[in-house]
Design a protein around this motif. Sequence first.
Motif, PDB file in Angstrom:
ATOM      1  N   LEU A  20     -29.629 -10.505 -10.214  1.00  0.00           N
ATOM      2  CA  LEU A  20     -28.042 -11.373 -10.907  1.00  0.00           C
ATOM      3  C   LEU A  20     -27.151 -10.917  -9.347  1.00  0.00           C
ATOM      4  N   TYR A  21     -26.693 -12.261  -8.138  1.00  0.00           N
ATOM      5  CA  TYR A  21     -26.430 -12.268  -7.568  1.00  0.00           C
ATOM      6  C   TYR A  21     -24.612 -12.567  -7.549  1.00  0.00           C
ATOM      7  N   SER A  22     -23.921 -12.641  -7.530  1.00  0.00           N
ATOM      8  CA  SER A  22     -22.001 -13.383  -7.442  1.00  0.00           C
ATOM      9  C   SER A  22     -23.249 -14.726  -6.861  1.00  0.00           C
ATOM     10  N   ALA A  23     -22.664 -15.556  -7.549  1.00  0.00           N
ATOM     11  CA  ALA A  23     -22.567 -17.361  -6.960  1.00  0.00           C
ATOM     12  C   ALA A  23     -21.058 -17.877  -6.146  1.00  0.00           C
ATOM     13  N   VAL A  24     -19.830 -16.760  -6.552  1.00  0.00           N
ATOM     14  CA  VAL A  24     -18.631 -17.090  -5.806  1.00  0.00           C
ATOM     15  C   VAL A  24     -18.527 -15.948  -4.880  1.00  0.00           C
ATOM     16  N   ARG A  25     -17.309 -16.356  -4.115  1.00  0.00           N
ATOM     17  CA  ARG A  25     -16.544 -15.382  -3.218  1.00  0.00           C
ATOM     18  C   ARG A  25     -14.969 -15.836  -2.897  1.00  0.00           C
ATOM     19  N   ASP A  26     -14.335 -14.719  -3.058  1.00  0.00           N
ATOM     20  CA  ASP A  26     -12.969 -14.649  -3.690  1.00  0.00           C
ATOM     21  C   ASP A  26     -11.977 -14.907  -1.126  1.00  0.00           C
ATOM     22  N   SER A  27     -11.449 -16.089  -1.377  1.00  0.00           N
ATOM     23  CA  SER A  27     -11.229 -16.395  -0.207  1.00  0.00           C
ATOM     24  C   SER A  27      -9.670 -16.278  -0.772  1.00  0.00           C
ATOM     25  N   ARG A  28      -8.939 -15.962  -1.037  1.00  0.00           N
ATOM     26  CA  ARG A  28      -7.234 -15.552  -1.116  1.00  0.00           C
ATOM     27  C   ARG A  28      -7.005 -14.658   0.283  1.00  0.00           C
ATOM     28  N   LEU A  29      -6.400 -15.140   0.421  1.00  0.00           N
ATOM     29  CA  LEU A  29      -5.610 -14.266   1.342  1.00  0.00           C
ATOM     30  C   LEU A  29      -4.956 -12.013   0.952  1.00  0.00           C
ATOM     31  N   GLU A  30      -5.553 -11.455   1.575  1.00  0.00           N
ATOM     32  CA  GLU A  30      -5.091  -9.879   1.266  1.00  0.00           C
ATOM     33  C   GLU A  30      -4.261  -9.796   1.776  1.00  0.00           C
ATOM     34  N   LEU A  31      -3.457  -9.118   0.953  1.00  0.00           N
ATOM     35  CA  LEU A  31      -2.006  -9.075   0.732  1.00  0.00           C
ATOM     36  C   LEU A  31      -1.348  -7.169   0.364  1.00  0.00           C
ATOM     37  N   ASP A  32      -0.812  -6.928   1.429  1.00  0.00           N
ATOM     38  CA  ASP A  32      -0.690  -5.163   0.513  1.00  0.00           C
ATOM     39  C   ASP A  32       0.635  -5.413   0.136  1.00  0.00           C
ATOM     40  N   MET A  33       0.764  -4.652  -1.021  1.00  0.00           N
ATOM     41  CA  MET A  33       2.394  -4.269  -1.543  1.00  0.00           C
ATOM     42  C   MET A  33       2.705  -3.293  -0.570  1.00  0.00           C
ATOM     43  N   LEU A  34       4.188  -3.528   0.004  1.00  0.00           N
ATOM     44  CA  LEU A  34       5.013  -2.524   1.014  1.00  0.00           C
ATOM     45  C   LEU A  34       5.968  -2.049   0.510  1.00  0.00           C
ATOM     46  N   ASP A  35       6.627  -1.453   1.334  1.00  0.00           N
ATOM     47  CA  ASP A  35       7.891  -0.848   1.091  1.00  0.00           C
ATOM     48  C   ASP A  35       8.678  -1.408   1.930  1.00  0.00           C
ATOM     49  N   ARG A  36       9.887  -2.227   1.595  1.00  0.00           N
ATOM     50  CA  ARG A  36      10.784  -3.075   2.029  1.00  0.00           C
ATOM     51  C   ARG A  36      10.649  -2.387   3.384  1.00  0.00           C
ATOM     52  N   LYS A  37      11.690  -1.316   2.723  1.00  0.00           N
ATOM     53  CA  LYS A  37      12.495  -0.526   3.562  1.00  0.00           C
ATOM     54  C   LYS A  37      11.447  -0.658   4.938  1.00  0.00           C
ATOM     55  N   THR A  38      10.324   0.602   4.977  1.00  0.00           N
ATOM     56  CA  THR A  38       9.498   1.386   5.845  1.00  0.00           C
ATOM     57  C   THR A  38       8.687   0.373   6.306  1.00  0.00           C
ATOM     58  N   SER A  40       5.748   0.991   4.415  1.00  0.00           N
ATOM     59  CA  SER A  40       4.338   1.171   4.164  1.00  0.00           C
ATOM     60  C   SER A  40       3.500   1.595   3.090  1.00  0.00           C
ATOM     61  N   ARG A  41       1.957   1.383   2.979  1.00  0.00           N
ATOM     62  CA  ARG A  41       1.874   0.495   1.847  1.00  0.00           C
ATOM     63  C   ARG A  41       1.972   1.175   0.090  1.00  0.00           C
ATOM     64  N   ILE A  42       1.794   0.690  -1.061  1.00  0.00           N
ATOM     65  CA  ILE A  42       1.655   1.284  -1.720  1.00  0.00           C
ATOM     66  C   ILE A  42       0.476   1.481  -2.532  1.00  0.00           C
ATOM     67  N   ASN A  43       0.296   3.138  -2.769  1.00  0.00           N
ATOM     68  CA  ASN A  43      -1.007   3.414  -2.931  1.00  0.00           C
ATOM     69  C   ASN A  43      -0.729   3.640  -4.254  1.00  0.00           C
ATOM     70  N   PHE A  44      -1.411   2.893  -5.871  1.00  0.00           N
ATOM     71  CA  PHE A  44      -1.794   3.082  -7.135  1.00  0.00           C
ATOM     72  C   PHE A  44      -2.569   4.425  -7.241  1.00  0.00           C
ATOM     73  N   LYS A  45      -1.717   5.738  -8.782  1.00  0.00           N
ATOM     74  CA  LYS A  45      -2.727   6.914  -8.139  1.00  0.00           C
ATOM     75  C   LYS A  45      -3.089   6.596 -10.454  1.00  0.00           C
TER      76      LYS A  45
END
Length: 259
Positions: A20-38, A40-45
């Motif tokens: 089985l292979y995926s028949a769809v692909r995600d075409s959405r814009l890849e938006l990162d979550m950022l610290d509004r002040k700096t 810098s990217r927000i990472n999840f742990k």
Amino acid sequence: MKALWSGSIGFGLVNIPVKLYSAVRDSRLELDMLDRKTFSRINFKRVSEKSGKEIPWVQITKGFLYKDAYIVLEPEDFEAASPKKTKIIEIESFVGEQEIDDIYVETPYIIAPAKGGEKAYMLLLKALEKTKKVGLSRFVMRSQEHLSVIRPKDHYLLLQQLRFEEEIQTPKDINIPSGIRLSTTEISMATQLIKQHTTKFDISKFEDEYKKELMKIIRKKATGKKIPQKKLEVVYTRKNDLFDQLKASLKKPSKKKAV
């Protein structure tokens, strides 16, 4: 392309090796979550609720809360629940495709024959095309059982996951209007409007316009340009205005877009 699942399709006494292979692909814009002040990217742990420490993937397992205690499930437990369904997509019955309500249909996958399964694969494909039927089946992927339908598409087999009946919500707790009186003239004008804007469905005419507009804004902001704010105020049709707005709609020329 990497296969997401490997096994076989059970078709009577015939087992067809497939992938089985995926028949769809995600075409959405890849938006990162950022610290509004700096910026810098927000990472999840993955943090332990008890110790507050980050836990590495190798130390993570899955469990089910049962009578106030967690029962840990290992990979072999998932396979033991249904050894056959982890390896075989067993076609249980055949139905007319039109019998399956669209509300049940979700993720599609391309089915490709694995080595040695080419002839049996084509046999199933041609038989489904000739009978105009689809195969209902169940299998296990990623530790979950999936109801699915196997159907011919163009010159290959497509598998579409189906939702189980228990996953479907009904509008019983939602305020859906009933008993509203409509005049025959209003219904006639509404059907005329539908006919006036009816054309053949062509998916190629539709593109993600919102993503395009977002990219324009991104490029402008990258050059330091100020983006003018656009606001749209929607004026809802009141019941007393319904006739007049239907009449005005019929006078507007059709845009001849696919619907």
